[in-house]
Design a protein around this motif. Structure first.
Motif, PDB file in Angstrom:
ATOM      1  N   ARG A  74       0.820  -1.215   0.000  1.00 20.39           N
ATOM      2  CA  ARG A  74       0.000   0.000   0.000  1.00 20.39           C
ATOM      3  C   ARG A  74       0.854   1.266   0.000  1.00 20.39           C
ATOM      4  N   PHE A  75       1.996   1.211   0.678  1.00 15.55           N
ATOM      5  CA  PHE A  75       2.873   2.381   0.793  1.00 15.55           C
ATOM      6  C   PHE A  75       4.130   2.170  -0.053  1.00 15.55           C
ATOM      7  N   THR A  76       4.653   3.274  -0.584  1.00 14.70           N
ATOM      8  CA  THR A  76       5.895   3.226  -1.355  1.00 14.70           C
ATOM      9  C   THR A  76       6.799   4.370  -0.921  1.00 14.70           C
ATOM     10  N   ILE A  77       8.032   4.023  -0.557  1.00 14.40           N
ATOM     11  CA  ILE A  77       9.016   5.037  -0.192  1.00 14.40           C
ATOM     12  C   ILE A  77       9.928   5.286  -1.384  1.00 14.40           C
ATOM     13  N   SER A  78      10.289   6.548  -1.568  1.00 19.98           N
ATOM     14  CA  SER A  78      11.196   6.904  -2.664  1.00 19.98           C
ATOM     15  C   SER A  78      12.030   8.100  -2.235  1.00 19.98           C
ATOM     16  N   ARG A  79      13.091   8.359  -2.977  1.00 21.95           N
ATOM     17  CA  ARG A  79      13.947   9.494  -2.638  1.00 21.95           C
ATOM     18  C   ARG A  79      14.448  10.156  -3.908  1.00 21.95           C
ATOM     19  N   ASP A  80      14.787  11.436  -3.766  1.00 23.08           N
ATOM     20  CA  ASP A  80      15.373  12.209  -4.848  1.00 23.08           C
ATOM     21  C   ASP A  80      16.631  12.860  -4.290  1.00 23.08           C
ATOM     22  N   ASN A  81      17.777  12.287  -4.591  1.00 22.38           N
ATOM     23  CA  ASN A  81      19.029  12.790  -4.021  1.00 22.38           C
ATOM     24  C   ASN A  81      19.414  14.151  -4.589  1.00 22.38           C
ATOM     25  N   ALA A  82      18.899  14.486  -5.747  1.00 17.06           N
ATOM     26  CA  ALA A  82      19.182  15.807  -6.317  1.00 17.06           C
ATOM     27  C   ALA A  82      18.444  16.903  -5.545  1.00 17.06           C
ATOM     28  N   LYS A  83      17.320  16.541  -4.942  1.00 17.18           N
ATOM     29  CA  LYS A  83      16.514  17.526  -4.212  1.00 17.18           C
ATOM     30  C   LYS A  83      16.570  17.336  -2.703  1.00 17.18           C
ATOM     31  N   ASN A  84      17.333  16.331  -2.251  1.00 13.58           N
ATOM     32  CA  ASN A  84      17.430  16.036  -0.810  1.00 13.58           C
ATOM     33  C   ASN A  84      16.062  15.800  -0.181  1.00 13.58           C
ATOM     34  N   THR A  85      15.252  15.017  -0.877  1.00 15.13           N
ATOM     35  CA  THR A  85      13.922  14.725  -0.351  1.00 15.13           C
ATOM     36  C   THR A  85      13.651  13.223  -0.352  1.00 15.13           C
ATOM     37  N   VAL A  86      12.834  12.805   0.591  1.00 12.62           N
ATOM     38  CA  VAL A  86      12.327  11.445   0.636  1.00 12.62           C
ATOM     39  C   VAL A  86      10.812  11.535   0.761  1.00 12.62           C
ATOM     40  N   SER A  87      10.114  10.644   0.071  1.00  9.00           N
ATOM     41  CA  SER A  87       8.661  10.696   0.050  1.00  9.00           C
ATOM     42  C   SER A  87       8.062   9.361   0.464  1.00  9.00           C
ATOM     43  N   LEU A  88       6.816   9.418   0.896  1.00  5.47           N
ATOM     44  CA  LEU A  88       6.062   8.218   1.244  1.00  5.47           C
ATOM     45  C   LEU A  88       4.696   8.331   0.578  1.00  5.47           C
ATOM     46  N   GLN A  89       4.485   7.538  -0.454  1.00  8.84           N
ATOM     47  CA  GLN A  89       3.179   7.490  -1.103  1.00  8.84           C
ATOM     48  C   GLN A  89       2.324   6.471  -0.377  1.00  8.84           C
ATOM     49  N   MET A  90       1.191   6.911   0.128  1.00  9.63           N
ATOM     50  CA  MET A  90       0.321   6.050   0.922  1.00  9.63           C
ATOM     51  C   MET A  90      -1.001   5.888   0.187  1.00  9.63           C
ATOM     52  N   ASN A  91      -1.304   4.671  -0.216  1.00 11.36           N
ATOM     53  CA  ASN A  91      -2.544   4.365  -0.923  1.00 11.36           C
ATOM     54  C   ASN A  91      -3.420   3.467  -0.063  1.00 11.36           C
ATOM     55  N   SER A  92      -4.686   3.409  -0.406  1.00  9.37           N
ATOM     56  CA  SER A  92      -5.645   2.551   0.305  1.00  9.37           C
ATOM     57  C   SER A  92      -5.537   2.732   1.805  1.00  9.37           C
ATOM     58  N   LEU A  93      -5.576   3.965   2.229  1.00 11.58           N
ATOM     59  CA  LEU A  93      -5.395   4.265   3.648  1.00 11.58           C
ATOM     60  C   LEU A  93      -6.525   3.687   4.488  1.00 11.58           C
ATOM     61  N   LYS A  94      -6.145   3.276   5.698  1.00 13.67           N
ATOM     62  CA  LYS A  94      -7.090   2.689   6.645  1.00 13.67           C
ATOM     63  C   LYS A  94      -7.100   3.538   7.908  1.00 13.67           C
ATOM     64  N   ALA A  95      -8.146   3.382   8.692  1.00 15.31           N
ATOM     65  CA  ALA A  95      -8.246   4.130   9.945  1.00 15.31           C
ATOM     66  C   ALA A  95      -7.044   3.854  10.845  1.00 15.31           C
ATOM     67  N   GLU A  96      -6.558   2.623  10.798  1.00 15.86           N
ATOM     68  CA  GLU A  96      -5.414   2.260  11.658  1.00 15.86           C
ATOM     69  C   GLU A  96      -4.092   2.871  11.191  1.00 15.86           C
ATOM     70  N   ASP A  97      -4.089   3.557  10.070  1.00 22.22           N
ATOM     71  CA  ASP A  97      -2.900   4.289   9.633  1.00 22.22           C
ATOM     72  C   ASP A  97      -2.812   5.664  10.289  1.00 22.22           C
ATOM     73  N   THR A  98      -3.844   6.038  11.026  1.00 16.73           N
ATOM     74  CA  THR A  98      -3.848   7.334  11.708  1.00 16.73           C
ATOM     75  C   THR A  98      -2.708   7.408  12.717  1.00 16.73           C
ATOM     76  N   ALA A  99      -1.880   8.444  12.582  1.00  9.16           N
ATOM     77  CA  ALA A  99      -0.713   8.600  13.453  1.00  9.16           C
ATOM     78  C   ALA A  99       0.019   9.876  13.073  1.00  9.16           C
ATOM     79  N   VAL A 100       0.985  10.222  13.894  1.00  8.10           N
ATOM     80  CA  VAL A 100       1.952  11.236  13.505  1.00  8.10           C
ATOM     81  C   VAL A 100       3.091  10.514  12.787  1.00  8.10           C
ATOM     82  N   TYR A 101       3.414  10.974  11.595  1.00  7.77           N
ATOM     83  CA  TYR A 101       4.449  10.342  10.785  1.00  7.77           C
ATOM     84  C   TYR A 101       5.741  11.153  10.872  1.00  7.77           C
ATOM     85  N   TYR A 102       6.829  10.437  11.147  1.00  8.73           N
ATOM     86  CA  TYR A 102       8.130  11.069  11.332  1.00  8.73           C
ATOM     87  C   TYR A 102       9.112  10.610  10.260  1.00  8.73           C
ATOM     88  N   CYS A 103       9.879  11.538   9.772  1.00  6.88           N
ATOM     89  CA  CYS A 103      10.994  11.263   8.874  1.00  6.88           C
ATOM     90  C   CYS A 103      12.247  11.070   9.728  1.00  6.88           C
TER      91      CYS A 103
END
Length: 125
Positions: A67-96
């Motif tokens: 459901r989730f996919t992590i990716s990064r862009d080293n040229a932009k110094n960013t990391v991303s988390l694509q979250m699909n099909s979210l569920k109620a139990e995914d509710t939280a504070v998300y930390y990098c």
């Protein structure tokens, strides 16, 4: 000074998608392992996903695999988390999180050197 700044959190409905981003500064991003953790109210912080320095290796918690996919862009110094099909139990504070060096992306909070301030994700059922 190392800074990790998360963005992209919000309130969504079950089944929706959301994309989190983390902008890093002050560290050698291209040789750092990056990860996402989350913490729900009253629970311990738990591992979600991690990616090694060049994106060749990733690691996911069983609860988000497929459901989730992590990716990064080293040229932009960013990391991303694509979250699909979210569920109620995914509710939280998300930390990098960032770890200097490393090969196989670790899953323990103790392995990571730097943390962001977190972004709230709320999924209504």
């Amino acid at each position: 000074q190392v800074q990790l700044v998360e963005s992209g959190g919000g309130l969504v409905q079950a089944g929706d998608s959301l994309r989190l981003s983390c902008a890093a500064s002050g560290l050698a991003f291209s040789v750092s392992t990056m990860a996402w953790f989350r913490q729900a109210p009253g629970k311990e912080r738990e591992f979600v996903a991690a990616i090694d320095w060049n994106g060749a290796r990733t690691n996911y918690a069983s609860s988000v695999k497929g459901r989730f996919t992590i990716s990064r862009d080293n040229a932009k110094n960013t990391v991303s988390l694509q979250m699909n099909s979210l569920k109620a139990e995914d509710t939280a504070v998300y930390y990098c999180a960032a770890k200097r060096g490393a090969t196989t992306p670790p899953t323990s909070t103790y392995e990571y050197d730097y943390w962001g301030q977190g972004t709230q994700v709320t999924v209504s059922s």
